[in-house]
Motif scaffolding. Structure first.
Motif, PDB file in Angstrom:
ATOM      1  N   LYS A 447       0.836  -0.978   0.097  1.00 20.47           N
ATOM      2  CA  LYS A 447       0.091   0.175   0.088  1.00 20.47           C
ATOM      3  C   LYS A 447       0.689   1.138   0.108  1.00 20.47           C
ATOM      4  O   LYS A 447       0.529   2.191  -0.908  1.00 20.47           O
ATOM      5  CB  LYS A 447      -1.018  -0.090   1.078  1.00 20.47           C
ATOM      6  CG  LYS A 447      -1.926   1.090   1.200  1.00 20.47           C
ATOM      7  CD  LYS A 447      -2.879   1.164   2.332  1.00 20.47           C
ATOM      8  CE  LYS A 447      -3.897   2.229   2.522  1.00 20.47           C
ATOM      9  NZ  LYS A 447      -3.112   3.633   2.192  1.00 20.47           N
ATOM     10  N   GLU A 448       1.905   1.135   0.861  1.00 23.54           N
ATOM     11  CA  GLU A 448       2.782   2.428   0.630  1.00 23.54           C
ATOM     12  C   GLU A 448       3.423   2.449  -0.447  1.00 23.54           C
ATOM     13  O   GLU A 448       3.609   3.793  -0.917  1.00 23.54           O
ATOM     14  CB  GLU A 448       3.908   2.125   1.888  1.00 23.54           C
ATOM     15  CG  GLU A 448       4.726   3.447   2.130  1.00 23.54           C
ATOM     16  CD  GLU A 448       5.767   3.172   3.072  1.00 23.54           C
ATOM     17  OE1 GLU A 448       6.620   4.130   3.316  1.00 23.54           O
ATOM     18  OE2 GLU A 448       5.642   2.211   4.022  1.00 23.54           O
ATOM     19  N   SER A 450       2.418   1.819  -3.533  1.00 22.35           N
ATOM     20  CA  SER A 450       1.272   2.120  -4.212  1.00 22.35           C
ATOM     21  C   SER A 450       1.059   3.839  -4.063  1.00 22.35           C
ATOM     22  O   SER A 450       0.878   4.542  -4.896  1.00 22.35           O
ATOM     23  CB  SER A 450      -0.103   1.507  -4.181  1.00 22.35           C
ATOM     24  OG  SER A 450      -1.112   1.915  -4.940  1.00 22.35           O
ATOM     25  N   ASP A 451       0.805   4.067  -2.657  1.00 23.71           N
ATOM     26  CA  ASP A 451       0.401   5.367  -2.424  1.00 23.71           C
ATOM     27  C   ASP A 451       1.689   6.595  -2.892  1.00 23.71           C
ATOM     28  O   ASP A 451       1.295   7.456  -3.181  1.00 23.71           O
ATOM     29  CB  ASP A 451       0.138   5.649  -0.940  1.00 23.71           C
ATOM     30  CG  ASP A 451      -0.893   4.859  -0.374  1.00 23.71           C
ATOM     31  OD1 ASP A 451      -1.887   4.340  -1.310  1.00 23.71           O
ATOM     32  OD2 ASP A 451      -1.086   4.735   1.034  1.00 23.71           O
ATOM     33  N   THR A 452       2.870   5.991  -2.725  1.00 22.93           N
ATOM     34  CA  THR A 452       3.805   6.721  -3.193  1.00 22.93           C
ATOM     35  C   THR A 452       4.344   6.808  -4.733  1.00 22.93           C
ATOM     36  O   THR A 452       5.327   7.198  -5.161  1.00 22.93           O
ATOM     37  CB  THR A 452       5.160   6.547  -2.405  1.00 22.93           C
ATOM     38  OG1 THR A 452       5.385   4.930  -2.228  1.00 22.93           O
ATOM     39  CG2 THR A 452       5.048   7.239  -0.865  1.00 22.93           C
ATOM     40  N   HIS A 457      -1.783   1.615  -8.822  1.00 16.00           N
ATOM     41  CA  HIS A 457      -3.025   0.830  -8.164  1.00 16.00           C
ATOM     42  C   HIS A 457      -3.630   0.043  -9.299  1.00 16.00           C
ATOM     43  O   HIS A 457      -3.806   0.188 -10.370  1.00 16.00           O
ATOM     44  CB  HIS A 457      -3.802   2.405  -7.844  1.00 16.00           C
ATOM     45  CG  HIS A 457      -3.482   3.120  -6.678  1.00 16.00           C
ATOM     46  ND1 HIS A 457      -3.762   2.913  -5.436  1.00 16.00           N
ATOM     47  CD2 HIS A 457      -2.961   4.082  -6.917  1.00 16.00           C
ATOM     48  CE1 HIS A 457      -3.187   3.685  -4.887  1.00 16.00           C
ATOM     49  NE2 HIS A 457      -2.650   4.711  -5.499  1.00 16.00           N
TER      50      HIS A 457
END
Length: 594
Positions: A447-448, A450-452, A457
């Motif tokens: 998730k990290e 993907s978020d960065t 996604h």
């Protein structure tokens, strides 16, 4: 592999204690090469009360991982039972277990069973469990050792040594002319074991049944012969000394004096055995975890191995993404530093322009240089010139160079700062992958990423699964003084621990100038003893990129002094006042909470 005859002997003792006189109430074949037997047993307590126990025996004859252990956990079985399972159910449903014996020191157990037939007469059967690598099998026989069925059928086309088919006679194949260590004489030990032209440890485990290379090396260590490479090097006294240690080891096996243990290197299990592995005890690199039961030892060892292997396999793509991004960022950073270093001469061009503006009237044209006094240093200076340009044009050229390098310096200063933060962030993700224990940990790291923006996604079409995935939890330790210590396993967890979980007077620990976990010690308003400070610092050192070093420098400060800049990456904090200590990266002896 240490799943040898000595471990089997330990298991036989444990199984007899827990299962003998019990009854098999359920038989399930959970996989093509795996059985699950449920055994219930009634025991009379000293207070004349009847205690009913239930155990499940897992028997796996997977060629790559043969295994046998007791557990309380149930396992799913197929709706349609395989033929071998149906045969066992027909004969052994509610049968009594009379005895579980090991054949010599072989990796073979024989379960002696008793049941009533259709006529109500008592019948005896035998269930042989062979745990011998690719030759592992479960063979069901009558009391005369005639095979009724087996979980694996072995025809003459597969093996010319022994057929395992219904109607054939059961026998244990000759194990490469090995000798039974429980009965071998002293003369035969010298003549058969110590006369072979090979390394001493290999001579032991290739000549004696039940001995693995682990136990052979342990025997040599106990006899102080670890450095001996060949039996031919042994003197008569050394041979006698080795034999005495051998007898002591065999006496432990005969009397059932087992001490199951797993050897860990950090959190990774590296070996297990049913006798103490004293060769590891003297090394500070390993820790020894003792067990009361061999079943629990085997379950923990293989479960941990399987979990670590699965986590490592599932994290492979995340490691590749992180490594690639880190490598790219490091190359970019090195190039930026080189370009930044080139901008250091910008001030020189500014001085050249100013001096040409001041002294340029002295030039007549066509000069290749101008020597004048530098009023900044009061020293003479020579300025290179373009002979085809006037003093004003040369000055303008230097001012333009200065302005360009100044703009480059300002841009690169910001860019190198961003790139360094990116490298630190990727190193922190790499560290999180190193310490990940569960799939939930990998989900948080993914998730990290993907978020960065390092991982795209992925949106699924159609109905979304609204059930939330289990949340990754921080590691939890208890100091020797009873204080609770928490270790973040990823950057999101680090932020949550530091800024949501910790209060102002709690203490915060982190490896200095190295990617690592945030460690929080809850004070509950009390003053921390020195020992707790040291244990928390050891945790911060161990769960950082400095863990491979013997010692690491740790910063520690109260949480109220920790700040997170606006827009900072996950896990990034700043502090301007702190204490430091240099501490060992070894966390042996620090208790992990359940």
């Amino acid at each position: 592999m240490a799943f040898d005859g000595i471990v089997i002997a330990n298991l036989a003792k444990e199984l007899n204690h827990k299962l003998a006189d019990g009854r098999i109430t359920k038989i399930a074949q959970t996989e093509s090469d795996k059985l699950l037997l449920t055994i219930k047993k009634s025991i009379s307590s000293p207070e004349q009360k009847t205690i009913r126990t239930q155990n499940r025996l897992v028997i796996s004859v997977n060629p790559s991982l043969p295994l046998l252990y007791l557990t309380q956990e149930n396992q799913n079985a197929p709706l349609q039972a395989p033929t071998f399972c149906m045969v066992l159910r027909k004969h052994l449903n509610n049968c009594k277990i009379n005895l579980i014996e090991q054949i010599g020191l072989e990796r073979v157990l024989c379960m002696h069973l008793e049941h009533l037939n259709e006529m109500g007469d008592y019948c005896r059967k035998k269930l042989y469990i062979e745990l011998m690598g690719k030759h592992s099998n479960i063979i069901f026989c009558d009391e005369n050792d005639q095979i009724i069925d087996s979980i694996k059928h072995i025809s003459a086309l597969v093996s010319s040594v022994r057929e395992v088919l219904p109607g054939r006679q059961y026998f244990i194949p000759n194990t490469l002319d090995k000798y039974d260590p429980l009965t071998i004489s002293e003369d035969d030990f010298y003549a058969k074991v110590l006369s072979r032209p090979m390394p001493l440890d290999k001579a032991i485990y290739r000549t004696l049944t039940g001995f693995s290379s682990v136990m052979a090396n342990e025997l040599l260590y106990r006899a102080s012969l670890s450095d001996c490479s060949n039996a031919s090097e042994l003197s008569d006294d050394a041979k006698k000394h080795l034999y005495r240690n051998f007898l002591e080891m065999i006496d432990q096996i005969k009397t059932g004096d087992f001490s199951p243990n797993i050897i860990y290197k950090e959190e990774t299990p590296v070996e297990f055995a049913s006798l103490s592995l004293t060769e590891y005890a003297s090394s500070g690199e390993y820790t020894i975890h003792p067990y009361q039961e061999a079943s629990r030892m085997l379950f923990d060892y293989y479960h941990t191995k399987e979990t670590l292997g699965r986590i490592h396999q599932k994290s492979a793509d995340l490691r590749r993404i992180t490594h690639t991004a880190l490598e790219r960022s490091q190359k970019k950073y090195d190039l930026q530093l080189k370009q930044l270093n080139d901008t250091k001469k910008r001030d020189k061009y500014k001085v050249y322009g100013e001096l040409l503006t001041t002294y340029g009237y002295e030039l007549k044209g066509g000069e290749k240089s101008l020597t004048c006094d530098n009023y900044y240093t009061n020293e003479p200076i020579t300025i290179p010139l373009d002979e085809n340009k006037s003093a004003v044009e040369n000055a303008k050229r230097y001012f333009e160079k200065y302005a360009k390098l100044k703009r480059t310096f300002e841009a690169l200063t910001e860019q190198t700062k961003e790139t360094k933060e990116e490298i630190d962030h990727l190193n922190s993700i790499s560290n999180a992958l190193d310490i990940a224990r569960e799939e939930e940990d990998l989900a948080a790291i993914r998730k990290e990423l993907s978020d960065t923006g390092y991982v795209r996604h992925h949106f699924q079409k159609g109905k979304q699964n609204t059930r939330k995935a289990p949340k990754s939890k921080p590691l939890h330790y208890i100091s020797s003084d009873g204080f609770h210590m928490y270790v973040g396993k990823n950057n999101y967890q680090n932020d949550e621990l530091t800024f949501k979980f910790a209060t102002g007077n709690d203490w915060w620990f982190h490896a200095k100038a190295a990617a690592g976990s945030h460690v929080i010690v809850k004070t509950e308003g009390n003053e921390l003893p020195d020992r707790t400070f040291e244990e928390a610092a050891r945790l911060a050192a161990h769960y950082s990129k400095a863990r491979e070093q013997e010692k690491a420098e740790i910063d520690y400060v109260q949480k109220k002094h920790i700040k997170k800049p606006n827009g900072a990456k996950p896990g990034f904090v700043v502090y301007y006042t702190n204490y430091s200590m240099t501490i060992s990266t070894d966390i042996t002896g620090i208790e992990e909470a359940e």
